[in-house]
Design a protein around this motif. Structure first.
Motif, short mmCIF file in Angstrom:
data_model
loop_
_atom_site.label_atom_id
_atom_site.label_comp_id
_atom_site.label_asym_id
_atom_site.label_seq_id
_atom_site.Cartn_x
_atom_site.Cartn_y
_atom_site.Cartn_z
N PHE A 1 -10.41 -0.42 19.31
CA PHE A 1 -9.72 -0.71 18.05
C PHE A 1 -8.64 -1.75 18.33
CE2 PHE A 1 -6.04 0.20 15.29
CZ PHE A 1 -6.61 -0.09 14.06
N ASP B 1 -10.10 2.12 10.87
CA ASP B 1 -9.58 2.74 12.08
C ASP B 1 -10.16 4.12 12.32
OD1 ASP B 1 -8.32 4.04 10.04
OD2 ASP B 1 -6.30 3.83 10.84
N SER C 1 -7.52 -5.47 11.04
CA SER C 1 -7.92 -4.83 12.29
C SER C 1 -9.43 -4.97 12.47
CB SER C 1 -7.54 -3.35 12.31
OG SER C 1 -8.31 -2.63 11.36
N THR D 1 -12.63 -3.15 14.79
CA THR D 1 -13.08 -2.10 15.70
C THR D 1 -14.42 -2.51 16.26
OG1 THR D 1 -11.91 -0.46 14.37
CG2 THR D 1 -13.53 0.36 15.95
#
Length: 159
Positions: free
Chosen positions: A43, A71, A104, A106
């Protein structure tokens, strides 16, 4: 946000941060999976919302799944934003429509042989200039509660 990087199934706690570098560096593998399982979940949060054009990965990883702004990813997560088979140490382009507003990423990394080894992970793109902030959770009442109702139903006696 290098301090927010997390990795599942890494052999040494905190080693996921060591493979993310600003430019190519062919150092010894800094991220290793456990000896019995080649899969890892990495992550990577960003401090600003970014637009990512490509990524590069050096190591023995042969397949990667990329998830955007999630997440909660584990090894059995649903469809990825993009999957890529890796064959050599080059920049792999990403779908612009899926990686335009990213806070973000992952990655699920998989290798044929164990343990998986990653010596470099880098992203190319640009910043949008928007700071990533979480949305506060708030509860609003649409009408008065029972305890407040008698005060609202009394007639106004002021003149």
């Amino acid at each position: 946000d290098i301090h927010g990087v997390r990795c599942m199934n890494e052999s040494e706690a905190g080693s996921g941060r060591n493979c993310i570098k600003p430019r190519r560096s062919y150092a010894p593998p800094s991220l290793l999976s456990h000896d019995d399982d080649p899969e890892m979940v990495l992550f990577v949060p960003f401090t600003e919302v970014v637009s990512i054009r490509s990524f590069a990965l050096a190591g023995n990883v042969t397949h990667v799944k990329l998830f955007v702004n999630r997440d909660d990813v584990d090894f059995s997560s649903g469809p990825a934003a993009q999957q890529q088979h890796l064959c050599m140490d080059v920049d792999y382009p990403l779908k612009p429509s899926k990686f335009a507003h990213v806070s973000s990423v992952t990655l699920i990394l998989d290798a044929i042989d164990t343990p998986s080894r990653v010596s470099f992970l880098g992203f190319k793109g640009s910043s949008t200039g928007i700071l990533h902030r979480s949305v506060p959770i708030a509860v609003y009442e649409s009408r008065a509660t029972e305890a407040q109702r008698p005060a609202l139903e009394q007639p106004d006696t002021r003149i």
